[in-house]
Design a protein around this motif. Structure first.
Motif, short mmCIF file in Angstrom:
data_model
loop_
_atom_site.label_atom_id
_atom_site.label_comp_id
_atom_site.label_asym_id
_atom_site.label_seq_id
_atom_site.Cartn_x
_atom_site.Cartn_y
_atom_site.Cartn_z
N GLY A 77 -2.20 7.36 5.48
CA GLY A 77 -0.88 6.83 5.73
C GLY A 77 -0.72 5.42 5.20
N SER A 78 -1.76 4.60 5.32
CA SER A 78 -1.65 3.20 4.89
C SER A 78 -1.50 3.09 3.38
N CYS A 79 -2.20 3.92 2.62
CA CYS A 79 -2.07 3.88 1.16
C CYS A 79 -0.70 4.38 0.72
N ALA A 80 -0.24 5.47 1.35
CA ALA A 80 1.10 5.98 1.02
C ALA A 80 2.15 4.92 1.32
N LYS A 84 4.78 3.03 -1.33
CA LYS A 84 6.22 3.13 -1.07
C LYS A 84 6.88 1.77 -0.89
N LYS A 85 6.23 0.90 -0.15
CA LYS A 85 6.90 -0.33 0.29
C LYS A 85 6.49 -1.59 -0.46
N HIS A 134 0.36 1.96 10.20
CA HIS A 134 1.15 2.15 8.98
C HIS A 134 1.88 3.49 9.00
N GLY A 135 1.19 4.52 9.47
CA GLY A 135 1.81 5.85 9.52
C GLY A 135 2.91 5.92 10.56
N LEU A 139 5.67 4.68 8.02
CA LEU A 139 6.14 5.95 7.47
C LEU A 139 6.95 6.76 8.47
N ARG A 140 6.96 6.35 9.73
CA ARG A 140 7.67 7.07 10.80
C ARG A 140 7.16 8.50 10.93
#
Length: 257
Positions: A77-80, A84-85, A134-135, A139-140
């Motif tokens: 999740g943190s890498c995604a 994204k951000k 982060h997830g 990322l919600r």
């Protein structure tokens, strides 16, 4: 649908079984998966340390490796979230915008793109879900306790369909584990105390296996668990969703990582 598989540095180096489980899981779902061999770090560690501009090369390399895929999927999740951000530091070409839009954490991709929940997995253990920061808040992937909203969790929605699993309720289900990227190095005492508190929450509620979408958090918790000889195991959610264990053994999958 053609998916590019991104495997973060620490999974590649320390937890390769998570990368393998992710690949096997996607292939079970009939997804065409390609692993670009030129991929390296997404740039997150440098950004976490205050050197975001120094990570431009890593960002550009990431885009060049994944620009031709319909989706990019990662068991992190943190890498995604970082792609994204935080890829706003490089020029926003059509390719960059496409990559940022189409990168997904694994559970998010399965639930919201493939729209699948039943994966045919079995894992007969009492499992506690660690909702990585982060997830959860980036990322919600689930609802957080500070927001007034209907509760949901993509992670738990998938786990509830796993045969034999028992999801345990925690006292503070969305509290940080203390890893926080390079925070665990620069503020090691605070980080360790937060991790110990998180582990006690799982122990207090009868958890046997802790799972999460981020190996970084699990690595932090596993280090504390191992050092303090506590009766807990950690498994990335990809390993559980890819599992076919029908009855309990001494350790999940017969090994201790």
């Amino acid at each position: 649908m053609k998916v590019g598989l991104f495997i973060p540095c620490y999974i590649n180096q320390l937890y390769p079984q998570v990368g393998k489980a992710t690949l096997e899981l996607l292939e079970k779902l009939k997804v065409e998966v390609v692993y670009p061999s030129g991929q390296t770090c997404c740039g997150q560690p440098m950004a976490n340390s205050g050197f975001e501009n120094e990570s431009e090369g890593a960002c550009i390399n990431f885009v060049n490796n994944f620009k031709d895929f319909d989706y990019i999927v990662t068991p992190s999740g943190s890498c995604a979230y970082h792609v994204k951000k935080h890829y706003n530091i490089i020029q926003q070409t059509d390719e960059v915008v496409k990559v940022r839009k189409n990168v997904y954490e694994l559970c998010d991709f399965i639930v919201n793109v493939l729209k699948v929940k039943q994966l045919g997995a079995s894992f007969p253990y009492k499992v506690g879900v660690h909702k990585s920061c982060h997830g959860l808040r980036g990322l919600r992937l689930g609802s957080s306790s500070e927001l007034v909203t209907a509760p949901y969790s993509y992670i738990e929605a998938l786990l509830k369909e796993v045969k034999g699993i028992e999801l345990m309720t925690l006292d503070r289900s969305d509290e940080c584990c203390g890893f926080g990227g390079t925070f665990a190095v620069t503020e090691d005492v605070v980080s360790a105390k937060m991790g110990k508190d998180k582990i006690q929450d799982h122990l207090r509620n009868g958890v046997e296996v802790i799972t999460a979408t981020d190996v970084s958090c699990l690595m932090h918790l596993e280090g504390l668990i191992t050092r303090n000889k506590q009766p807990l195991q950690v498994r990335h959610i990809a390993e559980i969703l890819n599992s076919t264990i029908e009855s309990k053994v001494a350790h999940p999958k017969g090994q201790k990582h």
